[in-house]
Scaffold this active site. Structure first.
Site, PDB file in Angstrom:
ATOM      1  N   LYS A 166      11.251  25.269  -4.492  1.00  0.00           N
ATOM      2  CA  LYS A 166      10.345  24.409  -5.238  1.00  0.00           C
ATOM      3  C   LYS A 166       8.938  24.918  -4.958  1.00  0.00           C
ATOM      4  O   LYS A 166       8.434  24.832  -3.834  1.00  0.00           O
ATOM      5  CB  LYS A 166      10.527  22.955  -4.820  1.00  0.00           C
ATOM      6  CG  LYS A 166       9.774  21.956  -5.692  1.00  0.00           C
ATOM      7  CD  LYS A 166       8.389  21.729  -5.143  1.00  0.00           C
ATOM      8  CE  LYS A 166       7.606  20.736  -5.982  1.00  0.00           C
ATOM      9  NZ  LYS A 166       6.196  20.654  -5.520  1.00  0.00           N
ATOM     10  N   SER A 222       3.296  17.548   4.160  1.00  0.00           N
ATOM     11  CA  SER A 222       2.756  16.315   4.728  1.00  0.00           C
ATOM     12  C   SER A 222       3.845  15.437   5.328  1.00  0.00           C
ATOM     13  O   SER A 222       5.022  15.547   4.977  1.00  0.00           O
ATOM     14  CB  SER A 222       2.019  15.523   3.650  1.00  0.00           C
ATOM     15  OG  SER A 222       2.938  15.020   2.689  1.00  0.00           O
ATOM     16  N   GLY A 226       7.279  14.842   3.327  1.00  0.00           N
ATOM     17  CA  GLY A 226       8.441  15.314   4.062  1.00  0.00           C
ATOM     18  C   GLY A 226       9.382  14.199   4.451  1.00  0.00           C
ATOM     19  O   GLY A 226      10.614  14.346   4.385  1.00  0.00           O
ATOM     20  N   GLU A 245       8.831  20.479   8.495  1.00  0.00           N
ATOM     21  CA  GLU A 245       7.626  20.532   9.339  1.00  0.00           C
ATOM     22  C   GLU A 245       6.596  19.645   8.659  1.00  0.00           C
ATOM     23  O   GLU A 245       6.172  19.910   7.537  1.00  0.00           O
ATOM     24  CB  GLU A 245       7.109  21.968   9.448  1.00  0.00           C
ATOM     25  CG  GLU A 245       5.858  22.078  10.290  1.00  0.00           C
ATOM     26  CD  GLU A 245       5.197  23.447  10.166  1.00  0.00           C
ATOM     27  OE1 GLU A 245       3.955  23.486  10.047  1.00  0.00           O
ATOM     28  OE2 GLU A 245       5.929  24.453  10.164  1.00  0.00           O
ATOM     29  N   CYS A 282      -1.422  24.640  10.335  1.00  0.00           N
ATOM     30  CA  CYS A 282      -0.606  23.558  10.871  1.00  0.00           C
ATOM     31  C   CYS A 282      -0.732  23.449  12.385  1.00  0.00           C
ATOM     32  O   CYS A 282      -0.400  22.412  12.960  1.00  0.00           O
ATOM     33  CB  CYS A 282       0.849  23.747  10.474  1.00  0.00           C
ATOM     34  SG  CYS A 282       1.521  25.375  10.857  1.00  0.00           S
TER      35      CYS A 282
END
Length: 509
Positions: A166, A222, A226, A245, A282
């Site tokens: 995606k 996010s 997520g 994550e 991150c």
């Protein structure tokens, strides 16, 4: 009703560049997953699989200039940063090819019959097989390394799993270009191009995780997004593993002795790490515990000088920019929070880096300041001034799970004097990677790497970087008393594939 167009947008101006695709319908997602599922058998040959991964790296290398230019136009991350990221991505593909060639990831274990054991042991042969189609959700901040050709895709293909990616809406043009090269690499090795499929659109992402032929999912993004997908994966009639994550503060603890020794060096290093990539890593250090001492004051002053010298920058999109500006303002408005260098809006397209300070006592117990314990995506960090070890420990005890945790020690503490080992043990439950006297930005692709951590850093105990990332897309199976002629070649006594394995308790390499 016509499918919604997918536009490439220039974050430096906020203007649309070009339409690159249309959002996938439920029927489009179904077709993509079914095509990938039908292609899974073609990935069974490990030699072909490894050649495919290397061919993908070669094709990405050959298109470097075009890919970097497109990614920069869509993300404003800069040619230098993106060139390095693409090189890392190609290295990662080739590293997984080596892992596939070696074969140790299959975890072959053989126990021959032993009637003298209690209870008796029959003939048992165990190895790992691919899960099936893997859904990959691309990240905004790494258009190569954590997106279409990134670690989730590379490790899934290495495991023998087709992927349906995606694409992230922040770099759809880059995603299309990269996916075309991965599919071309498959074709060059005689594989169906459908071992890699690409879809666009929010609804497509939801349809993808719910599709009955999707066997696992990898996500970088996010906490909110997520967690919604994680819950959807768990709510399926047949739940699937979801390796997400989500978010991380990446706390840093500076001891008083370390600040005494090198306050200015630590302050400057922190500035470089928290503003790297406009704070969009991150593993950005988002919360720093510094002593409330004169040495700690020097650290804060050095941080202020270094951050003030950093130019305003462009975030990945204007939505993130607006969220950052609002988030910084809300945090700065909390009681006893100060902003030695104010982060916030630059011009209409940029943001200015900065940092906040707060007494540790305000974070140690009250709920008023809990917002400071949440990630703020962008170039800002929170410096928590602690009066003693008890205050520092109280703040650490309130932190959620993280990708990383860092401690800066004095030379004597690093040599084993004082609380160095105790602090390392205190940080270990908080994160998947614990650093000493360094900065968390920069995640090496290596066998020993672990890029993950307790929730909400990730939704599982696995890693998305390094050789062991392949384990996410495999499941073990054991054959009991199966005739030799019926066994897969990986489990036969004569070891025709020359695989590393453990036989009757002894490791054979």
């Amino acid at each position: 009703m016509a499918a919604a167009p997918v536009w490439s947008v220039d974050p430096r101006t906020g203007k649309q560049r070009e339409q690159v695709a249309v959002e996938a319908t439920a029927q489009d997602v179904d077709a993509a997953v079914r095509a990938a599922h039908a292609a899974r058998g073609a990935l069974a040959d490990r030699t072909v699989r490894a050649a495919f991964l290397r061919a993908a790296a070669d094709l990405l290398d050959e298109a470097k200039d075009e890919l970097v230019a497109e990614a920069d136009a869509e993300t404003a991350l800069g040619g230098g940063r993106l060139t390095g990221e693409l090189a890392r991505t190609c290295y990662q593909l080739r590293a997984f090819a080596d892992i596939v060639d070696e074969g140790a990831f299959l975890g072959v274990v053989i126990n021959h019959p032993d009637d003298t054991a209690t209870p008796p042991v029959p003939d048992l042969r165990r190895y790992k097989v691919p899960l099936g189609v893997v859904a990959v959700y691309a990240a905004s901040n790494f258009p190569f390394a954590f997106s279409v050709p990134g670690g989730d895709t590379a490790s899934a293909l290495a495991a023998g799993c087709p992927v349906v990616v995606k694409a992230h809406p922040d770099h759809p043009g880059t995603s299309e270009l990269v996916a075309a090269r991965l599919r071309a690499a498959a074709g060059r090795q005689g594989l169906p191009e459908d071992v890699v499929r690409l879809v666009h659109g929010f609804d497509a992402g939801v349809e993808l995780v719910r599709h009955p032929l999707v066997a696992g999912a990898g996500f970088t993004g996010s906490v909110r997004g997520g967690r919604a997908l994680f819950d959807a994966a768990a709510a399926r009639p047949a739940p699937i593993p979801f390796h997400g994550e989500l978010g991380s503060l990446n706390p840093v603890l500076v001891t008083g002795a370390a600040a005494d020794e090198r306050a200015e060096q630590i302050g400057a290093g922190l500035a470089g790490s928290m503003t790297l990539g406009v704070g969009q890593f991150c593993v950005k250090p988002g919360l720093v515990l510094a002593p409330a001492t004169p040495a700690g004051d020097r650290l804060v002053a050095a941080l202020a000088d270094a951050v003030a010298a950093v130019d305003a920058g462009v975030l990945l999109d204007h939505r993130m920019r607006n969220t950052f500006v609002a988030g910084v303002a809300e945090r700065a408005g909390l009681p006893e929070v100060t902003a030695p260098v104010a982060a916030g809006a630059g011009d209409e397209h940029t943001v200015r880096p900065g940092f906040l300070t707060v007494p540790a006592a305000r974070l140690a117990s009250d709920g008023v300041h809990d917002l400071l314990l949440e990630e703020c995506f962008g170039p800002v960090t929170v410096v928590v001034r602690y009066a003693d070890d008890a205050e520092a420990t109280a703040v650490l005890s309130r932190l959620p799970g993280n990708l990383t945790a860092t401690v800066h020690l004095s030379a004597a503490e690093a040599a084993g004097e004082g609380r160095g080992a105790e602090l390392l043990a205190e940080l270990t439950p908080l994160a998947g990677r614990v650093l000493v006297d360094g900065w968390p930005t920069g995640v090496a692709v290596a066998h020993a790497q672990h890029h993950g951590g307790p929730y909400p850093a990730t939704t599982s105990t696995s890693t998305s970087v390094g050789g062991t990332a392949i384990e996410r897309w495999l499941r073990p199976v054991t054959y009991q008393t199966a005739p030799e002629a019926l066994l897969p070649p990986e489990l036969r006594d004569d070891n025709p594939l020359g695989l590393p394995r453990r036989v009757d308790g002894r490791l054979e390499v």
